[in-house]
Design a protein around this motif. Structure first.
Motif, PDB file in Angstrom:
ATOM      1  N   MET A  48       0.886  -1.308   0.044  1.00 19.52           N
ATOM      2  CA  MET A  48       0.106  -0.054  -0.014  1.00 19.52           C
ATOM      3  C   MET A  48       0.916   1.214  -0.065  1.00 19.52           C
ATOM      4  SD  MET A  48      -3.223   0.106  -0.458  1.00 19.52           S
ATOM      5  CE  MET A  48      -4.812   0.704  -0.174  1.00 19.52           C
ATOM      6  N   ALA A  49       1.947   1.116   0.428  1.00 25.08           N
ATOM      7  CA  ALA A  49       2.750   2.354   0.804  1.00 25.08           C
ATOM      8  C   ALA A  49       3.413   2.646  -0.773  1.00 25.08           C
ATOM      9  CB  ALA A  49       4.268   2.233   1.595  1.00 25.08           C
ATOM     10  N   LEU A  50       3.624   1.812  -1.683  1.00 22.82           N
ATOM     11  CA  LEU A  50       4.035   2.063  -3.115  1.00 22.82           C
ATOM     12  C   LEU A  50       3.129   2.809  -3.779  1.00 22.82           C
ATOM     13  CD1 LEU A  50       6.279   1.778  -5.086  1.00 22.82           C
ATOM     14  CD2 LEU A  50       5.374  -0.365  -5.862  1.00 22.82           C
ATOM     15  N   PHE A  51       1.862   2.500  -3.492  1.00 22.59           N
ATOM     16  CA  PHE A  51       0.706   3.095  -4.152  1.00 22.59           C
ATOM     17  C   PHE A  51       0.540   4.517  -3.804  1.00 22.59           C
ATOM     18  CE2 PHE A  51      -3.773   4.336  -4.367  1.00 22.59           C
ATOM     19  CZ  PHE A  51      -3.938   4.224  -5.508  1.00 22.59           C
ATOM     20  N   GLN A  52       0.955   4.612  -2.504  1.00 24.37           N
ATOM     21  CA  GLN A  52       0.778   6.232  -1.852  1.00 24.37           C
ATOM     22  C   GLN A  52       1.779   6.914  -2.629  1.00 24.37           C
ATOM     23  OE1 GLN A  52      -1.790   7.301  -0.124  1.00 24.37           O
ATOM     24  NE2 GLN A  52      -0.899   9.433   0.185  1.00 24.37           N
ATOM     25  N   VAL A  53       3.039   6.468  -2.680  1.00 26.39           N
ATOM     26  CA  VAL A  53       4.063   7.364  -3.193  1.00 26.39           C
ATOM     27  C   VAL A  53       3.962   7.689  -4.622  1.00 26.39           C
ATOM     28  CG1 VAL A  53       6.776   6.881  -3.739  1.00 26.39           C
ATOM     29  CG2 VAL A  53       5.963   6.060  -1.725  1.00 26.39           C
ATOM     30  N   VAL A  54       3.464   6.558  -5.550  1.00 28.42           N
ATOM     31  CA  VAL A  54       3.333   6.852  -6.952  1.00 28.42           C
ATOM     32  C   VAL A  54       2.068   7.690  -7.083  1.00 28.42           C
ATOM     33  CG1 VAL A  54       2.221   5.722  -8.808  1.00 28.42           C
ATOM     34  CG2 VAL A  54       4.031   4.537  -7.648  1.00 28.42           C
ATOM     35  N   ARG A  55       0.819   7.653  -6.157  1.00 26.30           N
ATOM     36  CA  ARG A  55      -0.057   8.696  -6.328  1.00 26.30           C
ATOM     37  C   ARG A  55       0.251  10.098  -5.861  1.00 26.30           C
ATOM     38  NH1 ARG A  55      -4.096   8.716  -2.096  1.00 26.30           N
ATOM     39  NH2 ARG A  55      -4.553  10.977  -1.834  1.00 26.30           N
ATOM     40  N   ASP A  56       1.265  10.266  -4.886  1.00 21.19           N
ATOM     41  CA  ASP A  56       1.692  11.519  -4.344  1.00 21.19           C
ATOM     42  C   ASP A  56       2.627  11.998  -5.592  1.00 21.19           C
ATOM     43  OD1 ASP A  56       0.466  11.438  -2.086  1.00 21.19           O
ATOM     44  OD2 ASP A  56       2.161  10.709  -0.775  1.00 21.19           O
ATOM     45  N   TRP A  57       3.542  11.168  -6.167  1.00 24.02           N
ATOM     46  CA  TRP A  57       4.170  11.644  -7.390  1.00 24.02           C
ATOM     47  C   TRP A  57       3.466  12.200  -8.509  1.00 24.02           C
ATOM     48  CZ3 TRP A  57       5.468   9.907 -12.382  1.00 24.02           C
ATOM     49  CH2 TRP A  57       6.568  10.481 -12.701  1.00 24.02           C
ATOM     50  N   VAL A  58       2.333  11.678  -8.826  1.00 25.11           N
ATOM     51  CA  VAL A  58       1.642  12.021 -10.142  1.00 25.11           C
ATOM     52  C   VAL A  58       0.868  13.262  -9.794  1.00 25.11           C
ATOM     53  CG1 VAL A  58      -0.325  11.354 -11.344  1.00 25.11           C
ATOM     54  CG2 VAL A  58       1.187   9.538 -11.051  1.00 25.11           C
ATOM     55  N   GLN A  59       0.435  13.344  -8.364  1.00 26.52           N
ATOM     56  CA  GLN A  59      -0.377  14.600  -7.923  1.00 26.52           C
ATOM     57  C   GLN A  59       0.618  15.813  -7.963  1.00 26.52           C
ATOM     58  OE1 GLN A  59      -1.851  13.763  -4.180  1.00 26.52           O
ATOM     59  NE2 GLN A  59      -4.105  12.822  -4.916  1.00 26.52           N
ATOM     60  N   LEU A  60       1.944  15.571  -7.579  1.00 28.44           N
ATOM     61  CA  LEU A  60       2.876  16.534  -7.532  1.00 28.44           C
ATOM     62  C   LEU A  60       3.231  16.896  -9.062  1.00 28.44           C
ATOM     63  CD1 LEU A  60       5.069  18.258  -6.464  1.00 28.44           C
ATOM     64  CD2 LEU A  60       6.621  16.428  -6.424  1.00 28.44           C
TER      65      LEU A  60
END
Length: 72
Positions: A1-13
């Motif tokens: 789940m942490a990897l999904f959060q990191v990718v989501r934050d990166w895309v949002q940035l």
């Protein structure tokens, strides 16, 4: 789940940076959607035109310089 959060934050940035650079953050949401729709249509037409006409254009250039003897 942490990897999904990191990718989501990166895309949002990167989306936020895109909005800042293009000044789209000042638009209303419906205006932003309209702009993105127009951009998608232009991009789709460009990709289609490139895929249809670019091979013939390259073949004619190669034929002009004598590197291609096929039928265009």
């Amino acid at each position: 789940m942490a990897l999904f959060q990191v990718v989501r934050d990166w895309v949002q940035l990167w989306y936020y940076r895109y909005l800042l650079v293009t000044a789209l953050y000042m638009l209303q949401p419906w205006e932003r959607h309209l702009f993105h729709s127009c951009l998608a249509v232009v991009l789709a037409m460009s990709i289609y035109s490139t895929s249809v006409f670019f091979p013939k254009y390259i073949a004619s250039i190669l034929d002009y310089y004598g590197y291609y003897d096929g039928d265009i």
